[in-house]
Design a protein around this motif. Structure first.
Motif, PDB file in Angstrom:
ATOM      1  N   UNK A 373       9.536  -7.137   2.583  1.00 27.49           N
ATOM      2  CA  UNK A 373       9.062  -6.814   1.238  1.00 27.49           C
ATOM      3  C   UNK A 373       7.860  -5.868   1.418  1.00 27.49           C
ATOM      4  N   UNK A 374       7.403  -5.269   0.434  1.00 27.97           N
ATOM      5  CA  UNK A 374       6.316  -4.253   0.399  1.00 27.97           C
ATOM      6  C   UNK A 374       4.971  -4.979   1.189  1.00 27.97           C
ATOM      7  N   UNK A 375       4.422  -4.424   2.014  1.00 28.75           N
ATOM      8  CA  UNK A 375       3.014  -5.089   2.424  1.00 28.75           C
ATOM      9  C   UNK A 375       1.984  -4.455   1.613  1.00 28.75           C
ATOM     10  N   UNK A 376       0.647  -4.481   1.959  1.00 33.13           N
ATOM     11  CA  UNK A 376      -0.293  -3.896   1.210  1.00 33.13           C
ATOM     12  C   UNK A 376      -0.214  -2.368   0.673  1.00 33.13           C
ATOM     13  N   UNK A 377       0.694  -1.641   1.200  1.00 31.89           N
ATOM     14  CA  UNK A 377       0.768  -0.407   0.783  1.00 31.89           C
ATOM     15  C   UNK A 377      -0.357   0.622   0.807  1.00 31.89           C
ATOM     16  N   UNK A 378      -1.539   0.457   1.560  1.00 33.21           N
ATOM     17  CA  UNK A 378      -2.716   1.136   1.727  1.00 33.21           C
ATOM     18  C   UNK A 378      -3.232   0.981   2.993  1.00 33.21           C
ATOM     19  N   UNK A 379      -4.122   1.748   3.543  1.00 30.37           N
ATOM     20  CA  UNK A 379      -4.788   1.550   4.551  1.00 30.37           C
ATOM     21  C   UNK A 379      -6.385   1.252   4.278  1.00 30.37           C
ATOM     22  N   UNK A 380      -6.685   1.459   2.893  1.00 32.69           N
ATOM     23  CA  UNK A 380      -7.972   1.080   2.377  1.00 32.69           C
ATOM     24  C   UNK A 380      -8.977   1.629   3.144  1.00 32.69           C
TER      25      UNK A 380
END
Length: 526
Positions: A373-380
């Motif tokens: 499933x999708x992880x956090x989807x960003x590097x912040x």
């Protein structure tokens, strides 16, 4: 490894495994030297850098277990150096997205490796890409909010020679250092890159001397062919599969309008075909990315489908066919701004690739592949700085769950594989204090297997400075898979007041900037 007095056209499984592990270790040794030699916490502690070795034809033979978005795009850098008429013994530096770069803070150094007994012949290339905490531009850290042209993001370096036959080109280095806010730190990190390249060159030349040129070349050919066979064998399980998925970025820093990312996946003839038709055209802000970044995302996803023991080299990409429209956010052309594309668009491309492959696998009744499933989807992305100093880091979050189990908490996911900046190192190097760093409990999505939790990180400024944030998944939560729940979206605040996903703000001494990073999606109905 392999003796030089043997038939160089065939290798048994043991010999190939030993060779594969040996060349990978050369790249790992390059990385170890880079980390020990670097000045900035971003490279020394966070390890925001990557190392790889290439043969004389510019094919990636081995990489260290570093940053996927760096490594998948690095072949373009070596190709650009070769196109510039590289000669044995020369060392090049580049960051130009139009000529093998990804985004401007990623300075890539490439050493052209000469034959150990014939200095007139090229035997390979050692490459090191490192994210520098400042390369100029309109804001400290060179990850600007609201940039609309590449020229606003920092100094642009096409493939240029910084060393010729052992002689440093000091004028070139002086020009580069005159355009950055922290020249001493930049020079120190570049020296570390140079040392890492030299280590790669020495290791590769030792292989040539030990194995002989003919045997070494045959071993490289066999290794890449072996990797290709392994990848295509996995894709054969999905023959005839077709799927599609869509998602979006949450604005480009100029507008908050959603930026669609659409991917159609099809497996035929044991090749993964990915088509980005329907993805947004290039945008005004800096979430555009060169095609090399899309390629890196696709290579990463394809590698994840395979068994853990499959080597990572040019053989993986042979089983990939990528279609990117000419006018596309993932096909940036000068003067498009790209700083956030490398870090944020790459993550969304990865999410959508996985989702498209999940529907494709289901279309042919395959359910046992590891497609999370999708992880956090960003590097912040967090950049803090003022005259004389610049700090940059990315933050971990939740990984998506899969049928194998729950997603891990507080890790970098997808196209990032860095570490955190240790609090002690950060506070020693910069006028900042970390007042909280904790797992964001309960932020992972529910389901049969829970998604991983994000993190909470609070920075207190000890002096006035500028903060720039380039983040995602603040409005739309990371979705779950196969009936699993979504992870919690992230939040950004300054002194408790909400901030946009992408912004630049002034901080005064005592102000506290907080990032709560997203959780990962869950897998399966609870």
């Amino acid at each position: 490894m392999m003796p030089s007095n043997r038939e160089p056209t065939a290798f048994d499984a043991l010999e190939l495994t030993v060779f594969s592990q040996g060349v990978a270790m050369l790249a790992e040794e390059m990385g170890g030297l880079l980390e020990r030699s670097s000045i900035s916490p971003n490279i020394r502690e966070r390890r925001d850098a990557s190392c790889a070795l290439f043969d004389a034809a510019g094919r990636m033979v081995a990489q260290a277990a570093h940053i996927p978005v760096h490594l998948g795009a690095m072949p373009e850098s070596v190709a650009a150096v070769r196109a510039a008429g590289a000669k044995p013994g020369e060392v090049f530096l580049l960051n130009d997205p139009s000529h093998g770069g990804s985004h401007l803070p990623d300075l890539t150094m490439v050493e052209v490796i000469a034959h150990p007994h014939d200095a007139s012949r090229i035997m390979g290339y050692a490459a090191v890409r490192a994210h520098h905490a400042d390369v100029g531009g309109i804001s400290p850290g060179s990850m600007p909010f609201g940039a609309t042209e590449l020229y606003q993001e920092g100094i642009i370096v096409p493939p240029v020679r910084i060393e010729v036959q052992g002689e440093p080109q000091r004028d070139v280095m002086a020009l580069l250092l005159a355009n950055v806010r922290t020249p001493d730190e930049r020079e120190g990190d570049l020296r570390a890159q140079r040392a890492a390249c030299a280590a790669g060159r020495a290791g590769w030349q030792a292989l040539v001397a030990r194995m002989g040129e003919e045997t070494l070349q045959a071993a490289v050919d066999a290794l890449l062919d072996y990797t290709e066979r392994r990848v295509r064998a996995r894709l054969a399980l999905l023959d005839g599969a077709i799927g599609a998925a869509a998602d979006a970025l949450e604005g480009d820093g100029v507008s908050d309008d959603a930026i669609p990312v659409v991917i159609r996946a099809e497996v035929r003839d044991r090749t993964l075909h990915l088509d980005l038709t329907g993805t947004s055209p290039a945008v005004r802000g800096n979430v555009n990315a060169p095609p090399a970044v899309a390629r890196a995302a696709a290579v990463f996803v394809l590698r994840v489908l395979c068994d853990d023991d499959v080597p990572v080299n040019d053989g993986v990409a042979r089983a990939l066919h990528l279609v990117i429209p000419d006018d596309c956010v993932a096909n940036a052309k000068r003067p498009s701004a790209v700083a956030a594309g490398n870090v944020e668009l790459s993550q969304r491309l990865t999410d959508v690739c996985f989702a498209a492959l999940a529907t494709a696998a289901a279309s042919v009744g395959v359910h046992d592949l590891v497609i999370p499933a999708c992880g956090q989807g960003t590097m912040n992305n967090v950049t803090l700085g003022a005259p004389g100093w610049s700090f940059y880091e990315t933050l971990g979050g939740g990984q998506g769950a899969s049928h194998r189990g729950a997603g891990p908490d507080a890790v970098h996911v997808g196209m990032s594989n860095t570490r955190n900046t240790p609090v002690e190192s950060l506070e020693r190097a910069y006028p900042l204090r970390v007042v909280e760093y904790a797992v964001r409990r309960g932020s992972g999505g529910g389901g049969r297997y829970r998604g991983g939790d994000g993190v909470v990180r609070r920075y207190q400024a000890l002096v006035p400075c500028t903060a720039t944030l380039l983040t995602e998944r603040r409005r739309v939560a990371p979705p779950g898979a196969n009936g699993g729940g979504a992870g919690a979206p992230g939040h950004n605040t300054l002194n408790g007041q909400p901030l946009p996903a992408k912004t630049r703000v002034a901080m005064q001494a005592g102000d506290v900037l907080t990032l709560e990073t997203p959780g990962g999606g869950g897998w399966g109905a609870a």
